[in-house]
Design a protein around this motif. Structure first.
Motif, PDB file in Angstrom:
ATOM      1  N   ASP A 121      21.601  55.005  27.570  1.00 16.74           N
ATOM      2  CA  ASP A 121      20.500  54.684  26.652  1.00 16.74           C
ATOM      3  C   ASP A 121      19.219  55.389  27.083  1.00 16.74           C
ATOM      4  OD1 ASP A 121      22.261  53.002  25.372  1.00 16.74           O
ATOM      5  OD2 ASP A 121      21.350  51.144  26.103  1.00 16.74           O
ATOM      6  N   LEU A 122      18.954  55.412  28.395  1.00 23.04           N
ATOM      7  CA  LEU A 122      17.761  56.103  28.899  1.00 23.04           C
ATOM      8  C   LEU A 122      17.810  57.586  28.526  1.00 23.04           C
ATOM      9  CD1 LEU A 122      17.457  54.540  32.463  1.00 23.04           C
ATOM     10  CD2 LEU A 122      15.892  54.192  30.550  1.00 23.04           C
ATOM     11  N   ALA A 123      18.995  58.177  28.644  1.00 24.94           N
ATOM     12  CA  ALA A 123      19.155  59.587  28.282  1.00 24.94           C
ATOM     13  C   ALA A 123      18.986  59.779  26.776  1.00 24.94           C
ATOM     14  CB  ALA A 123      20.513  60.095  28.751  1.00 24.94           C
ATOM     15  N   ALA A 124      19.561  58.887  25.990  1.00 20.04           N
ATOM     16  CA  ALA A 124      19.442  58.988  24.530  1.00 20.04           C
ATOM     17  C   ALA A 124      17.991  58.836  24.076  1.00 20.04           C
ATOM     18  CB  ALA A 124      20.322  57.932  23.855  1.00 20.04           C
ATOM     19  N   ALA A 144      31.907  73.045  49.718  1.00 14.76           N
ATOM     20  CA  ALA A 144      32.684  73.255  48.495  1.00 14.76           C
ATOM     21  C   ALA A 144      31.787  73.070  47.274  1.00 14.76           C
ATOM     22  CB  ALA A 144      33.851  72.261  48.440  1.00 14.76           C
ATOM     23  N   ALA A 145      32.307  73.415  46.135  1.00 12.50           N
ATOM     24  CA  ALA A 145      31.522  73.332  44.895  1.00 12.50           C
ATOM     25  C   ALA A 145      31.584  71.928  44.299  1.00 12.50           C
ATOM     26  CB  ALA A 145      32.011  74.364  43.896  1.00 12.50           C
ATOM     27  N   GLY A 146      31.397  70.906  45.129  1.00  8.87           N
ATOM     28  CA  GLY A 146      31.418  69.539  44.632  1.00  8.87           C
ATOM     29  C   GLY A 146      30.191  69.225  43.799  1.00  8.87           C
ATOM     30  N   GLN A 147      30.357  68.412  42.779  1.00  5.74           N
ATOM     31  CA  GLN A 147      29.269  68.033  41.883  1.00  5.74           C
ATOM     32  C   GLN A 147      29.177  66.514  41.827  1.00  5.74           C
ATOM     33  OE1 GLN A 147      27.386  70.396  39.652  1.00  5.74           O
ATOM     34  NE2 GLN A 147      28.102  71.685  41.305  1.00  5.74           N
ATOM     35  N   LEU A 148      27.992  66.012  41.596  1.00  4.01           N
ATOM     36  CA  LEU A 148      27.834  64.589  41.365  1.00  4.01           C
ATOM     37  C   LEU A 148      26.896  64.367  40.198  1.00  4.01           C
ATOM     38  CD1 LEU A 148      24.866  63.455  42.606  1.00  4.01           C
ATOM     39  CD2 LEU A 148      26.054  63.880  44.719  1.00  4.01           C
ATOM     40  N   GLN A 149      27.055  63.231  39.547  1.00  6.24           N
ATOM     41  CA  GLN A 149      26.226  62.885  38.389  1.00  6.24           C
ATOM     42  C   GLN A 149      24.861  62.443  38.901  1.00  6.24           C
ATOM     43  OE1 GLN A 149      27.326  63.038  35.073  1.00  6.24           O
ATOM     44  NE2 GLN A 149      25.232  62.689  34.517  1.00  6.24           N
ATOM     45  N   ALA A 150      23.807  63.049  38.399  1.00  8.44           N
ATOM     46  CA  ALA A 150      22.446  62.709  38.792  1.00  8.44           C
ATOM     47  C   ALA A 150      21.664  62.249  37.574  1.00  8.44           C
ATOM     48  CB  ALA A 150      21.756  63.920  39.409  1.00  8.44           C
ATOM     49  N   VAL A 151      20.644  61.456  37.828  1.00  8.48           N
ATOM     50  CA  VAL A 151      19.745  60.999  36.770  1.00  8.48           C
ATOM     51  C   VAL A 151      18.331  61.412  37.187  1.00  8.48           C
ATOM     52  CG1 VAL A 151      18.898  59.025  35.445  1.00  8.48           C
ATOM     53  CG2 VAL A 151      21.271  59.050  36.257  1.00  8.48           C
ATOM     54  N   HIS A 152      17.670  62.168  36.317  1.00  6.14           N
ATOM     55  CA  HIS A 152      16.319  62.678  36.571  1.00  6.14           C
ATOM     56  C   HIS A 152      15.346  61.997  35.614  1.00  6.14           C
ATOM     57  CE1 HIS A 152      18.105  66.465  38.320  1.00  6.14           C
ATOM     58  NE2 HIS A 152      19.056  66.150  37.461  1.00  6.14           N
ATOM     59  N   LEU A 153      14.118  61.799  36.035  1.00  8.14           N
ATOM     60  CA  LEU A 153      13.077  61.412  35.093  1.00  8.14           C
ATOM     61  C   LEU A 153      12.788  62.641  34.236  1.00  8.14           C
ATOM     62  CD1 LEU A 153      10.671  59.358  37.370  1.00  8.14           C
ATOM     63  CD2 LEU A 153      12.263  58.490  35.655  1.00  8.14           C
ATOM     64  N   SER A 154      12.751  62.477  32.933  1.00  8.77           N
ATOM     65  CA  SER A 154      12.643  63.600  32.005  1.00  8.77           C
ATOM     66  C   SER A 154      11.484  64.562  32.280  1.00  8.77           C
ATOM     67  CB  SER A 154      12.560  63.106  30.560  1.00  8.77           C
ATOM     68  OG  SER A 154      13.788  62.577  30.171  1.00  8.77           O
ATOM     69  N   PRO A 155      10.256  64.070  32.474  1.00 10.73           N
ATOM     70  CA  PRO A 155       9.167  65.037  32.661  1.00 10.73           C
ATOM     71  C   PRO A 155       9.362  65.919  33.896  1.00 10.73           C
ATOM     72  CG  PRO A 155       8.293  62.791  32.444  1.00 10.73           C
ATOM     73  CD  PRO A 155       9.778  62.701  32.471  1.00 10.73           C
ATOM     74  N   PHE A 156       9.889  65.348  34.975  1.00  9.66           N
ATOM     75  CA  PHE A 156      10.099  66.125  36.195  1.00  9.66           C
ATOM     76  C   PHE A 156      11.253  67.108  36.025  1.00  9.66           C
ATOM     77  CE2 PHE A 156       8.145  62.178  37.875  1.00  9.66           C
ATOM     78  CZ  PHE A 156       6.952  62.759  38.264  1.00  9.66           C
ATOM     79  N   TYR A 157      12.303  66.689  35.336  1.00 13.60           N
ATOM     80  CA  TYR A 157      13.439  67.571  35.095  1.00 13.60           C
ATOM     81  C   TYR A 157      12.985  68.809  34.316  1.00 13.60           C
ATOM     82  CZ  TYR A 157      17.861  69.288  33.240  1.00 13.60           C
ATOM     83  OH  TYR A 157      18.925  70.087  32.895  1.00 13.60           O
TER      84      TYR A 157
END
Length: 138
Positions: A55-58, A74-87
């Motif tokens: 919902d925050l992303a939407a 390795a090329a490992g990835q993880l799901q991150a959540v950024h505050l929109s203005p900083f991203y």
């Protein structure tokens, strides 16, 4: 502190608005840490927090993104959540820096004849600012 403010306004501990408004000063966190921190800060179950992140992303209050795992070879990835203005600011800055680094050296031809030792000495005398050392040229 968020608990005290929310309680003083009569906002329920498990209110979705309260959960979505939780912020502890970070501009990005791995999603699992964000959920864990919000659980502690707000004193509510993870099951109330995790479903609200999309919902925050939407609502464009946050951006979900895959980022490299810190320190992983390795090329490992993880799901991150950024505050929109900083991203968006960081993305714009990175693009601008990339553009500058890939531009031709003579694109700033007017500055080729500047006596940089003299100019920077003047700047330091006027402002007392100590500049960071320059990086070696490519």
């Amino acid at each position: 502190m968020p608990r005290i403010i929310a309680a003083s306004f009569g906002i329920a501990r498990d209110s979705p608005q309260r959960i979505k408004a939780a912020d502890d000063g970070h501009c990005y966190l791995p999603e699992h840490l964000l959920i864990a921190d919000a659980t502690k800060i707000l004193g509510v179950a993870e099951s109330l927090i995790a479903p609200l992140i999309p919902d925050l992303a939407a609502e464009e209050l946050a951006v979900r993104d895959e980022v490299p795992v810190p320190g992983a070879a390795a090329a490992g990835q993880l799901q991150a959540v950024h505050l929109s203005p900083f991203y968006h600011s960081e993305r714009s800055l990175a693009a601008s820096l990339s553009r500058l680094l890939s531009s031709r050296a003579d694109s700033l031809e007017a500055f080729q004849s500047v006596d940089w030792e003299k100019a920077l000495g003047w700047q330091k005398a006027k402002t007392s600012a100590e500049l960071a050392p320059s990086r070696p040229t490519r």
